[in-house]
Write a protein that holds these residues in place. Structure first.
Motif, PDB file in Angstrom:
ATOM      1  N   LEU A  74       0.826  -1.200   0.000  1.00 41.63           N
ATOM      2  CA  LEU A  74       0.000   0.000   0.000  1.00 41.63           C
ATOM      3  C   LEU A  74       0.869   1.262   0.000  1.00 41.63           C
ATOM      4  O   LEU A  74       0.567   2.232  -0.706  1.00 41.63           O
ATOM      5  CB  LEU A  74      -0.922   0.007   1.224  1.00 41.63           C
ATOM      6  CG  LEU A  74      -1.977  -1.104   1.277  1.00 41.63           C
ATOM      7  CD1 LEU A  74      -2.724  -1.047   2.601  1.00 41.63           C
ATOM      8  CD2 LEU A  74      -2.937  -1.011   0.107  1.00 41.63           C
ATOM      9  N   ALA A  75       1.929   1.250   0.764  1.00 37.37           N
ATOM     10  CA  ALA A  75       2.800   2.424   0.857  1.00 37.37           C
ATOM     11  C   ALA A  75       3.391   2.788  -0.505  1.00 37.37           C
ATOM     12  O   ALA A  75       3.600   3.969  -0.800  1.00 37.37           O
ATOM     13  CB  ALA A  75       3.914   2.163   1.869  1.00 37.37           C
ATOM     14  N   LYS A  76       3.654   1.778  -1.336  1.00 37.11           N
ATOM     15  CA  LYS A  76       4.264   2.020  -2.642  1.00 37.11           C
ATOM     16  C   LYS A  76       3.278   2.600  -3.656  1.00 37.11           C
ATOM     17  O   LYS A  76       3.694   3.232  -4.619  1.00 37.11           O
ATOM     18  CB  LYS A  76       4.854   0.719  -3.184  1.00 37.11           C
ATOM     19  CG  LYS A  76       6.047   0.216  -2.391  1.00 37.11           C
ATOM     20  CD  LYS A  76       6.537  -1.116  -2.943  1.00 37.11           C
ATOM     21  CE  LYS A  76       7.722  -1.642  -2.132  1.00 37.11           C
ATOM     22  NZ  LYS A  76       8.190  -2.965  -2.621  1.00 37.11           N
ATOM     23  N   GLU A  85      -0.239   5.086   7.826  1.00 37.37           N
ATOM     24  CA  GLU A  85       0.078   4.406   9.071  1.00 37.37           C
ATOM     25  C   GLU A  85      -0.743   3.125   9.132  1.00 37.37           C
ATOM     26  O   GLU A  85      -1.515   2.835   8.214  1.00 37.37           O
ATOM     27  CB  GLU A  85      -0.184   5.302  10.283  1.00 37.37           C
ATOM     28  CG  GLU A  85      -1.580   5.872  10.383  1.00 37.37           C
ATOM     29  CD  GLU A  85      -1.655   6.980  11.438  1.00 37.37           C
ATOM     30  OE1 GLU A  85      -2.005   6.644  12.591  1.00 37.37           O
ATOM     31  OE2 GLU A  85      -1.384   8.151  11.111  1.00 37.37           O
ATOM     32  N   ALA A  86      -0.569   2.335  10.179  1.00 34.94           N
ATOM     33  CA  ALA A  86      -1.254   1.045  10.251  1.00 34.94           C
ATOM     34  C   ALA A  86      -1.569   0.707  11.695  1.00 34.94           C
ATOM     35  O   ALA A  86      -1.045   1.324  12.628  1.00 34.94           O
ATOM     36  CB  ALA A  86      -0.390  -0.050   9.618  1.00 34.94           C
ATOM     37  N   LYS A  96       6.900  -7.390  14.003  1.00 30.77           N
ATOM     38  CA  LYS A  96       7.175  -7.835  12.642  1.00 30.77           C
ATOM     39  C   LYS A  96       6.702  -6.791  11.630  1.00 30.77           C
ATOM     40  O   LYS A  96       7.384  -6.517  10.637  1.00 30.77           O
ATOM     41  CB  LYS A  96       6.490  -9.175  12.389  1.00 30.77           C
ATOM     42  CG  LYS A  96       6.996 -10.297  13.288  1.00 30.77           C
ATOM     43  CD  LYS A  96       6.253 -11.601  13.032  1.00 30.77           C
ATOM     44  CE  LYS A  96       6.765 -12.694  13.947  1.00 30.77           C
ATOM     45  NZ  LYS A  96       6.063 -13.987  13.729  1.00 30.77           N
ATOM     46  N   ALA A  97       5.538  -6.209  11.878  1.00 31.80           N
ATOM     47  CA  ALA A  97       5.025  -5.181  10.970  1.00 31.80           C
ATOM     48  C   ALA A  97       5.931  -3.952  10.974  1.00 31.80           C
ATOM     49  O   ALA A  97       6.153  -3.324   9.931  1.00 31.80           O
ATOM     50  CB  ALA A  97       3.604  -4.801  11.358  1.00 31.80           C
ATOM     51  N   ARG A  98       6.467  -3.616  12.134  1.00 26.57           N
ATOM     52  CA  ARG A  98       7.332  -2.437  12.235  1.00 26.57           C
ATOM     53  C   ARG A  98       8.676  -2.671  11.554  1.00 26.57           C
ATOM     54  O   ARG A  98       9.241  -1.742  10.967  1.00 26.57           O
ATOM     55  CB  ARG A  98       7.522  -2.073  13.709  1.00 26.57           C
ATOM     56  CG  ARG A  98       6.271  -1.459  14.322  1.00 26.57           C
ATOM     57  CD  ARG A  98       6.328  -1.367  15.827  1.00 26.57           C
ATOM     58  NE  ARG A  98       5.110  -0.743  16.357  1.00 26.57           N
ATOM     59  CZ  ARG A  98       4.621  -0.967  17.563  1.00 26.57           C
ATOM     60  NH1 ARG A  98       5.256  -1.800  18.402  1.00 26.57           N
ATOM     61  NH2 ARG A  98       3.518  -0.376  17.961  1.00 26.57           N
ATOM     62  N   VAL A  99       9.199  -3.892  11.624  1.00 24.39           N
ATOM     63  CA  VAL A  99      10.446  -4.210  10.926  1.00 24.39           C
ATOM     64  C   VAL A  99      10.261  -4.082   9.418  1.00 24.39           C
ATOM     65  O   VAL A  99      11.127  -3.571   8.707  1.00 24.39           O
ATOM     66  CB  VAL A  99      10.921  -5.630  11.291  1.00 24.39           C
ATOM     67  CG1 VAL A  99      12.036  -6.089  10.347  1.00 24.39           C
ATOM     68  CG2 VAL A  99      11.411  -5.682  12.730  1.00 24.39           C
ATOM     69  N   LYS A 100       9.110  -4.547   8.924  1.00 23.25           N
ATOM     70  CA  LYS A 100       8.853  -4.491   7.481  1.00 23.25           C
ATOM     71  C   LYS A 100       8.529  -3.074   7.008  1.00 23.25           C
ATOM     72  O   LYS A 100       8.624  -2.786   5.811  1.00 23.25           O
ATOM     73  CB  LYS A 100       7.704  -5.427   7.122  1.00 23.25           C
ATOM     74  CG  LYS A 100       8.041  -6.900   7.277  1.00 23.25           C
ATOM     75  CD  LYS A 100       6.857  -7.770   6.922  1.00 23.25           C
ATOM     76  CE  LYS A 100       7.223  -9.246   7.056  1.00 23.25           C
ATOM     77  NZ  LYS A 100       7.511  -9.616   8.451  1.00 23.25           N
ATOM     78  N   ASN A 101       8.123  -2.208   7.932  1.00 26.54           N
ATOM     79  CA  ASN A 101       7.728  -0.841   7.565  1.00 26.54           C
ATOM     80  C   ASN A 101       8.419   0.164   8.486  1.00 26.54           C
ATOM     81  O   ASN A 101       7.767   0.840   9.291  1.00 26.54           O
ATOM     82  CB  ASN A 101       6.204  -0.705   7.659  1.00 26.54           C
ATOM     83  CG  ASN A 101       5.466  -1.631   6.708  1.00 26.54           C
ATOM     84  OD1 ASN A 101       5.272  -1.306   5.546  1.00 26.54           O
ATOM     85  ND2 ASN A 101       5.079  -2.801   7.195  1.00 26.54           N
ATOM     86  N   PRO A 102       9.745   0.272   8.378  1.00 22.70           N
ATOM     87  CA  PRO A 102      10.493   1.128   9.301  1.00 22.70           C
ATOM     88  C   PRO A 102      10.068   2.588   9.212  1.00 22.70           C
ATOM     89  O   PRO A 102       9.820   3.119   8.136  1.00 22.70           O
ATOM     90  CB  PRO A 102      11.948   0.948   8.828  1.00 22.70           C
ATOM     91  CG  PRO A 102      11.848   0.448   7.422  1.00 22.70           C
ATOM     92  CD  PRO A 102      10.603  -0.369   7.367  1.00 22.70           C
ATOM     93  N   MET A 104       7.301   3.850  10.131  1.00 26.65           N
ATOM     94  CA  MET A 104       5.857   4.044  10.045  1.00 26.65           C
ATOM     95  C   MET A 104       5.208   3.932  11.426  1.00 26.65           C
ATOM     96  O   MET A 104       5.617   3.108  12.244  1.00 26.65           O
ATOM     97  CB  MET A 104       5.233   3.009   9.105  1.00 26.65           C
ATOM     98  CG  MET A 104       3.726   3.199   8.885  1.00 26.65           C
ATOM     99  SD  MET A 104       3.011   1.975   7.770  1.00 26.65           S
ATOM    100  CE  MET A 104       3.815   2.382   6.223  1.00 26.65           C
ATOM    101  N   THR A 105       4.205   4.739  11.677  1.00 24.85           N
ATOM    102  CA  THR A 105       3.429   4.627  12.906  1.00 24.85           C
ATOM    103  C   THR A 105       2.513   3.418  12.801  1.00 24.85           C
ATOM    104  O   THR A 105       1.647   3.361  11.919  1.00 24.85           O
ATOM    105  CB  THR A 105       2.582   5.889  13.142  1.00 24.85           C
ATOM    106  OG1 THR A 105       3.455   7.023  13.275  1.00 24.85           O
ATOM    107  CG2 THR A 105       1.737   5.751  14.405  1.00 24.85           C
ATOM    108  N   ILE A 106       2.701   2.439  13.686  1.00 24.88           N
ATOM    109  CA  ILE A 106       1.876   1.233  13.699  1.00 24.88           C
ATOM    110  C   ILE A 106       1.391   1.025  15.126  1.00 24.88           C
ATOM    111  O   ILE A 106       2.179   0.841  16.050  1.00 24.88           O
ATOM    112  CB  ILE A 106       2.648   0.000  13.197  1.00 24.88           C
ATOM    113  CG1 ILE A 106       3.169   0.258  11.777  1.00 24.88           C
ATOM    114  CG2 ILE A 106       1.763  -1.239  13.234  1.00 24.88           C
ATOM    115  CD1 ILE A 106       3.950  -0.889  11.177  1.00 24.88           C
TER     116      ILE A 106
END
Length: 220
Positions: A74-76, A85-86, A96-102, A104-106
């Motif tokens: 989605l970010a791309k 954000e997510a 895991k989500a934060r590692v994949k989306n450095p 980003m506010t999650i």
């Protein structure tokens, strides 16, 4: 919604489900990977045709992001003036989500009780989440609360009964008649549009990439 939904007594068990391969080709056939790619192409088409403002900063959120694979995609696809954000209900998936989306506010939150003020977002994604919920109607009402007037919801679910038939064809969930573990709700394209219209607002666009239904609705 937290005063209405008892989170301790839900049928949904996301903590026990395996989201490791959601939206990835890991453990899946090459053909399935092509289906996933087509799914996100249709998500992008719904966003592009929504005619979001091209000036000014916009905010978007993906609810129920799991391990963050879909968030990466989605970010791309989003315009540069949209900040994504997510959030995710299962606390163990957040790292895991934060590692994949450095960067980003999650956030950890329930879709029934979002930690955001009313009229916060211009765009909300709810992809393959609604079928897992005890109260899909309450989730849509809460999403409507956090969307700005004119804000857009892009929502996707498995298309029934096709989804279950395809599961059976590939030998999955045979004792459950093809019903994926954790799926509490089953919608055809027509019944999904009716449910969204009743609890959120009119559906203004629909896509049916095999084997899902995607809809776009707008808060008026």
């Amino acid at each position: 919604m937290s005063d209405i939904v008892d989170h301790q007594n839900l049928r949904a068990t996301p903590e026990q489900e395996d989201f490791n391969h959601k939206y990835t080709e890991e453990g899946s056939s090459k053909r399935y990977g092509k289906l996933i790619d087509n799914y996100f192409r249709n998500v992008e088409l719904l966003v592009a045709s929504a005619k979001l403002p091209v000036k000014g900063k916009l905010r978007a959120i993906e609810l129920g992001c799991g391990e963050g694979f879909s968030t990466q995609r989605l970010a791309k696809m989003l315009p540069k003036n949209v900040t994504l954000e997510a959030s995710e209900y299962v606390a163990e998936l957040l790292p895991k989500a934060r590692v994949k989306n450095p960067g980003m506010t999650i956030t950890e939150e329930s879709v029934y009780d979002l930690k955001h003020e009313a009229e916060t977002f211009d765009l909300v994604f709810l992809l393959e989440v609604l079928e897992h919920l005890d109260y899909p109607d309450k989730a849509l009402i809460e999403i409507r609360r956090v969307l700005k007037p004119g804000g857009v919801l892009v929502l996707g679910v498995p298309r029934e009964p096709l989804w279950r038939a395809l599961n059976m064809a590939r030998g999955k969930y045979l004792t459950r008649l093809g019903n994926t573990i954790g799926h509490l709700n089953h919608w055809s394209t027509l019944t999904l549009k009716r449910h969204v219209a009743k609890n959120f607002g009119p559906v203004e666009a629909t896509k049916t990439p095999l084997p899902w239904t995607l809809v776009r609705a707008r808060k008026h």
